[in-house]
Every structure is written in C-alpha cells, then in structure tokens.
Design a protein around this motif. Structure first.
Motif, PDB file in Angstrom:
ATOM      1  N   PRO A  96      41.671  14.129 -14.452  1.00 46.44           N
ATOM      2  CA  PRO A  96      40.785  13.217 -15.191  1.00 46.44           C
ATOM      3  C   PRO A  96      39.807  12.538 -14.218  1.00 46.44           C
ATOM      4  O   PRO A  96      39.981  11.378 -13.854  1.00 46.44           O
ATOM      5  N   TYR A  97      38.782  13.277 -13.829  1.00 48.31           N
ATOM      6  CA  TYR A  97      37.883  12.808 -12.764  1.00 48.31           C
ATOM      7  C   TYR A  97      37.285  11.423 -12.984  1.00 48.31           C
ATOM      8  O   TYR A  97      37.297  10.594 -12.074  1.00 48.31           O
ATOM      9  N   PRO A  98      36.759  11.139 -14.185  1.00 41.35           N
ATOM     10  CA  PRO A  98      36.147   9.813 -14.363  1.00 41.35           C
ATOM     11  C   PRO A  98      37.147   8.676 -14.150  1.00 41.35           C
ATOM     12  O   PRO A  98      36.824   7.666 -13.522  1.00 41.35           O
ATOM     13  N   ASP A  99      38.360   8.868 -14.664  1.00 44.10           N
ATOM     14  CA  ASP A  99      39.366   7.823 -14.508  1.00 44.10           C
ATOM     15  C   ASP A  99      39.769   7.671 -13.048  1.00 44.10           C
ATOM     16  O   ASP A  99      39.947   6.556 -12.544  1.00 44.10           O
ATOM     17  N   MET A 100      39.948   8.803 -12.373  1.00 47.66           N
ATOM     18  CA  MET A 100      40.304   8.747 -10.956  1.00 47.66           C
ATOM     19  C   MET A 100      39.210   8.034 -10.165  1.00 47.66           C
ATOM     20  O   MET A 100      39.492   7.217  -9.275  1.00 47.66           O
ATOM     21  N   ALA A 101      37.960   8.354 -10.510  1.00 46.64           N
ATOM     22  CA  ALA A 101      36.836   7.742  -9.800  1.00 46.64           C
ATOM     23  C   ALA A 101      36.805   6.235 -10.023  1.00 46.64           C
ATOM     24  O   ALA A 101      36.561   5.457  -9.090  1.00 46.64           O
ATOM     25  N   TYR A 102      37.061   5.845 -11.250  1.00 46.69           N
ATOM     26  CA  TYR A 102      37.102   4.422 -11.577  1.00 46.69           C
ATOM     27  C   TYR A 102      38.202   3.717 -10.781  1.00 46.69           C
ATOM     28  O   TYR A 102      37.997   2.651 -10.206  1.00 46.69           O
TER      29      TYR A 102
END
Lengths: 204, 204
Positions: A151-157
């Motif tokens: 889950p790239y966006p969540d990881m980035a957040y």
DNA sequence: GTCTATACAACGATAGAC
DNA sequence: GTCTATCGTTGTATAGAC
C-alpha cells in the motif's frame, strides 16, 4: 543555511531571513521584528512585499519545499536497492538536520493549530514530500515479489510522519546521538527484509 | 478533554485550561489571557500559582504525561501478541487524537525551539513515552527467535517519533481518513512479520 | 522601493485592594 | 487566594517622507 538560489532581490533576502528565523527560533520566535533583525533589513519591508507575516511564512514554506523536494528527488533517482535507499535517506535526514527544511515544516504545522488558513497551506506544501517518499518506495520494490501487494500511499504517509517526528524530536537531543542508531536499525531491518523477500531466513 | 482526575482546586482548573488551550490553539495560541479565558478565571491567577506562563505549560506537560503514560501502560499490560498490540496502539492513537496528550507534547516540542529551558523539560517528559513503547516491544517479542537481536531502545525511539509525526500531521487532515489506512497497513505488516518469524512465507 | 515614525492590540507580569 | 488596574514590552500593521 537557507535554500540559497540567488538571494539577490529584496524579496529573496526576506524569504531567506524568514527561513533562518523559523529554523533557529521556531514558530513562536518568527515575528516580523525578529525576521527583520535576522536579515538586517527594515521591518516594514515584510508588509510591503508580503502583506502579512503569515503570508511571508507561507511563501517561505512554498519556496523551500519546492526547492528541497526537487533536490532530494534528484538524489534518489535511479536507486533501486533498498539498502542503498536507506543509506541515502539517512544522509538526506542528516543534511536536513543542518539545513532545516523539514524542521521548518514541522514548525509551521505546529503553528497551523491556531490558524486554519496556515493549515491548508502546510498540507498543500507537504504533499510533495509524501509523493517523494512514495516514489522512492515504488523504485525500491519494483520487480520484487511483493511489489503488487504494498500500500504505497499509506507507507509513504507513515514514513513521512516518521521523518517529521524524528526531526522534531532530534532537535531536542543536544548531541544527535539517537539518530545514527535509528538509521543503523533501519539498515538492519532493510537487510532482514531483503533476506525475507528473497526467500532466505530472517537472520543471515 | 483534559486528563480529568479531580479538577477541584484552582491549580488544577488552571492546569486543565492550559491543557485545553494548548491542544485546541497550539503553542502560539497558549497565552496567559487565552488560557484564563478558556478556564473562566482571572489571568493574574496564573502568575500567582505558577510564576510564569512557561512554568505553567511545563507543569501541564508533566502532569498530563504522567497521567497518560500510566493510563496507556495499563492498557498494554499483558499483551504479548504483535497483532493485538498493533490493534491497541491504533485504539490508543485514536483516543489520543481526541484527548490530545501527544498533540500537546508536539506543540511544546515546537515551542521549545526558541526556549532551551522548555526543551529540557520536554525531553524529560517525553522519555516515559519512549520507555512505554520499549516495554510494549519487549512484551511482544518475548520468546520470539529474534528476541535477542532487536535494538529495543532504537526501535522505541523510532516508533515514538512516528506517533509524534503522525499526530502532528493528522491534525491537519480534516477528515482523519489517512490514519485508519495507516493502521490497516501496520496490521498487514505485523501479519507478515508474524509469518516470517514463524518461518512461513511472507504472504499467506 | 526603502526608510522613520507611529498607531494600536495583545502580551507577560506586578501592585495593591479586598 | 482572588480581584481590578496598570506598567512596560513586543506584536502586527500603516502613513508618509524620501
């Protein structure tokens, strides 16, 4: 050390002074008088060129974020190895502790608590940082067996939050000793992760 | 919603009002006048009972941290499963977003940028939070094959930073939508980690 | 575009009546 | 211990000379 491009014009001198003041004295110390004293120019110039202190701070945030994100983006370009990425992240974090671009963001985030308009500006300026982290993650996991499940966006957040908190906390640590240990730990974790992805045992 | 124990005495009323003001309006909004207005008492009482605004804020920090750390410590007691711990951490984070005890710490950290004495107090008050996280980590990894290889203090420092940044950032997110996704991601990661520790494949 | 001078609000803090 | 009244400082912001 502000994001020097060419601090020639008055507007740029003011922006640089605002940045420095924000990094050194925080949001509570970033008054028109303090900023003017820092840059050795007349206080009234702030209002002539930017209208209000808040608008100056927002302009400072936008300029610094743009410049720094672009700068960091270049640095992570082409890196596909997780260990290398952690290494670069550590270096960038260390540089940023000196430069202060994330510190400034953290300060303005704190200041946004009493100022919704500032909050909007900060959210907008921070998004490119999150996007930068997402890009780094995608680069690193490209071609990995778990590539499609992350889950790239969540990881980035989450990782962005981590750096934010890290910088806020590290500022209070007089002899930045904890930071190095953080990154040696991240190194260890990335090593373990690489093992696991490759189907090898956790340690080894 | 301050850490209500028994807001009877004047000192406690002042502490509660300072806490509320700090959480709602941040460090820049936490003036003697604003705090007094918030608690509906006379401004001069702050200086009679605490000497200065800063000393009041420090007292507020110390009281709140003690109460909340103890509270959270009870909640994680006996939890040894990693997935359960993530679940509790998510719940505590959600509660804290309402209550604001970490928000207050973040605000005072930002304020400490221009005030070394405040910085010292914040560092001291934040240590129990880090220790709490370390305790949680040790509980969760007790008996695991990797138990002896984990750098608990560093991990605790990092995770504490994460929550700090998360709370700072989440405050700006009007409809706290990102937070839930963060914790569903942490859930996923903890699931993967449990698999890996047990020698099973990463996904499954 | 930059300066001096100043208006006016909000700030921390104190004195003194009660 | 709590109140009113107030002092001096610092804050944002503007007017007007240059």
């Amino acid at each position: 050390m502000p994001p020097k491009t060419a601090g020639d014009t008055t507007k740029e001198r003011i922006l640089d002074a605002a940045f420095d003041t924000l990094v050194e004295d925080g949001i509570t110390g970033a008054s028109a008088r303090a900023i003017a004293a820092h840059g050795e120019f007349n206080q009234a110039l702030i209002f002539y060129h930017f209208g209000s202190v808040r608008d100056l701070l927002i302009a400072t945030l936008e300029r610094s974020s743009q410049i720094q994100v672009e700068r960091y983006r270049e640095r992570i370009e082409g890196i596909t190895d997780l260990g290398d990425m952690v290494h670069v992240a550590a270096a960038l974090h260390a540089e940023d502790m000196e430069r202060g671009s994330i510190t400034m963001v953290a300060q303005l985030m704190a200041g946004a608590a009493s100022d919704p308009e500032m909050g909007e500006a900060v959210v907008k300026a921070f998004q490119p940082w999150i996007d930068l982290v997402e890009r780094a993650l995608r680069q690193v996991f490209a071609g990995s067996p778990i590539e499609a499940f992350l889950p790239y966006p969540d990881m980035a957040y989450g990782i962005s939050s981590l750096f934010l908190g890290l910088e806020l906390l590290s500022k209070l640590d007089p002899d930045h000793e904890q930071e190095e240990r953080i990154f040696s730990m991240m190194n260890m974790v990335s090593g373990m992760l690489e093992n696991v992805i490759a189907g090898k045992p956790l340690l080894g």
